[in-house]
Design a protein around this motif. Sequence first.
Motif, PDB file in Angstrom:
ATOM      1  N   THR A  25       0.859  -1.181   0.000  1.00 19.62           N
ATOM      2  CA  THR A  25       0.000   0.000   0.000  1.00 19.62           C
ATOM      3  C   THR A  25       0.891   1.225   0.000  1.00 19.62           C
ATOM      4  O   THR A  25       1.706   1.413   0.908  1.00 19.62           O
ATOM      5  CB  THR A  25      -0.907   0.034   1.248  1.00 19.62           C
ATOM      6  N   ARG A  26       0.761   2.056  -1.022  1.00 16.76           N
ATOM      7  CA  ARG A  26       1.565   3.276  -1.103  1.00 16.76           C
ATOM      8  C   ARG A  26       0.965   4.364  -0.196  1.00 16.76           C
ATOM      9  O   ARG A  26      -0.260   4.536  -0.170  1.00 16.76           O
ATOM     10  CB  ARG A  26       1.626   3.780  -2.541  1.00 16.76           C
ATOM     11  N   ILE A  27       1.834   5.070   0.513  1.00 19.33           N
ATOM     12  CA  ILE A  27       1.419   6.184   1.372  1.00 19.33           C
ATOM     13  C   ILE A  27       1.854   7.483   0.712  1.00 19.33           C
ATOM     14  O   ILE A  27       3.031   7.681   0.407  1.00 19.33           O
ATOM     15  CB  ILE A  27       2.028   6.054   2.777  1.00 19.33           C
ATOM     16  N   VAL A  28       0.890   8.379   0.470  1.00 22.23           N
ATOM     17  CA  VAL A  28       1.167   9.598  -0.282  1.00 22.23           C
ATOM     18  C   VAL A  28       1.008  10.867   0.557  1.00 22.23           C
ATOM     19  O   VAL A  28       1.099  11.978   0.033  1.00 22.23           O
ATOM     20  CB  VAL A  28       0.262   9.677  -1.529  1.00 22.23           C
ATOM     21  N   GLY A  29       0.789  10.709   1.854  1.00 26.28           N
ATOM     22  CA  GLY A  29       0.657  11.860   2.725  1.00 26.28           C
ATOM     23  C   GLY A  29       0.181  11.444   4.097  1.00 26.28           C
ATOM     24  O   GLY A  29      -0.013  10.255   4.376  1.00 26.28           O
ATOM     25  N   VAL A  30      -0.002  12.411   4.960  1.00 27.60           N
ATOM     26  CA  VAL A  30      -0.472  12.168   6.325  1.00 27.60           C
ATOM     27  C   VAL A  30      -1.487  13.255   6.675  1.00 27.60           C
ATOM     28  O   VAL A  30      -1.272  14.433   6.377  1.00 27.60           O
ATOM     29  CB  VAL A  30       0.683  12.188   7.346  1.00 27.60           C
ATOM     30  N   ARG A  31      -2.589  12.834   7.285  1.00 25.98           N
ATOM     31  CA  ARG A  31      -3.617  13.783   7.740  1.00 25.98           C
ATOM     32  C   ARG A  31      -3.642  13.771   9.257  1.00 25.98           C
ATOM     33  O   ARG A  31      -3.732  12.728   9.883  1.00 25.98           O
ATOM     34  CB  ARG A  31      -4.988  13.388   7.176  1.00 25.98           C
ATOM     35  N   LYS A  32      -3.533  14.981   9.847  1.00 26.26           N
ATOM     36  CA  LYS A  32      -3.531  15.101  11.304  1.00 26.26           C
ATOM     37  C   LYS A  32      -4.931  15.403  11.819  1.00 26.26           C
ATOM     38  O   LYS A  32      -5.603  16.286  11.324  1.00 26.26           O
ATOM     39  CB  LYS A  32      -2.557  16.196  11.740  1.00 26.26           C
ATOM     40  N   GLY A  33      -5.358  14.628  12.800  1.00 24.05           N
ATOM     41  CA  GLY A  33      -6.626  14.845  13.483  1.00 24.05           C
ATOM     42  C   GLY A  33      -6.466  14.349  14.902  1.00 24.05           C
ATOM     43  O   GLY A  33      -5.401  14.529  15.514  1.00 24.05           O
ATOM     44  N   ASP A  34      -7.475  13.711  15.446  1.00 22.74           N
ATOM     45  CA  ASP A  34      -7.320  13.096  16.763  1.00 22.74           C
ATOM     46  C   ASP A  34      -6.254  12.009  16.708  1.00 22.74           C
ATOM     47  O   ASP A  34      -5.588  11.713  17.708  1.00 22.74           O
ATOM     48  CB  ASP A  34      -8.651  12.496  17.241  1.00 22.74           C
TER      49      ASP A  34
END
Length: 244
Positions: A62-71
Motif C-alpha cells: 500500500t503506497r502512502i502519499v501523505g499524512v492527515r492530522k486529526g485526533d
Amino acid sequence: MTIDLHGRTRRLELSDQNLRDFEAVVLDSAPDGIVLTRSAFYPGGGGQPADHGVLLWQGVETRIVGVRKGDDLHLIPAEGDPLPPVGTTVRAAVADERRSALMRTHSGLHVLCGVVFRDYGSLVTGGNMDVLTARMDFNLPEVPPGFKEAVEDACNAEILADRRIDVRVLPREEAFAIPDIIRTATNLVPEDVPEVRVIDIVGLDTQADGGTHVASTKQIGHIKVAKIESKGRGFRRLRIAISS
C-alpha cells in the motif's frame, strides 16, 4: 501527553530522524486514512511536507502519499491501493530519498534563519519548503547592498564549519528561558504544550521546531540564495536551493 504521542500513534521520527523502516499494528483502516500504533512518517508541519512511503503486509503493498492530522495520525493511501485490515501487522518504509532531501532542506532553512538573525537582527514571518527548494520571509525593512551574496556566503561558511545539530525535548518553562528560542515574529507554540522540542545548530541557531533534520550542517550540501522578493513594506522573501 508526551510530545512523541499523537492520538493512538507513537511518533518514532521525533527521537530517531534516520529511522526509515519499522513495524506496527493497524488500528484503523479506511480510504481516507490508516492509523498505526507507531509511525516514523513525518506528518507535515512547520513548512515541511509530510513523508511518502509504503506499507507491506501479507505480500501486498500500500503506497502512502501523505499524512492527515486529526485526533489520530492518518496515513493517506494512494487512491485504489488495497487497505490492510485492522489488527494486521505491517512493515512500513518511509521514502528515503525524499525524507533525506527534506531534512537537508529544513536544516538549510535553519542555517539561513540563524545567519539573517545574527547578522541583520531579522525575525521570520513565514516559510515553506519542498524537496531541495524553500523560501523564508523576514521582517527586513531595507536590503543592504550585497545582501544576497553576503547571506549566501555566510550560510555556506556555516555549512563548511560542520556545526553539530542537536535535538532536545525540554519542559516548556526551561525551553522558553533560552534567549531568542522563538525566531518567528509570532509565537507558534500552543500555550497548552507542556514540552518543547528544540533544534540547536550549535553555535549558530537554537529554536523551537518539530521537524526532521540532518546531524550536522555539512550534510546540508550547498545553499544558493536564488532570489529575493519584496512582500510589502519591511518584508522580504528569500528563495533558496540546496545542492550537493
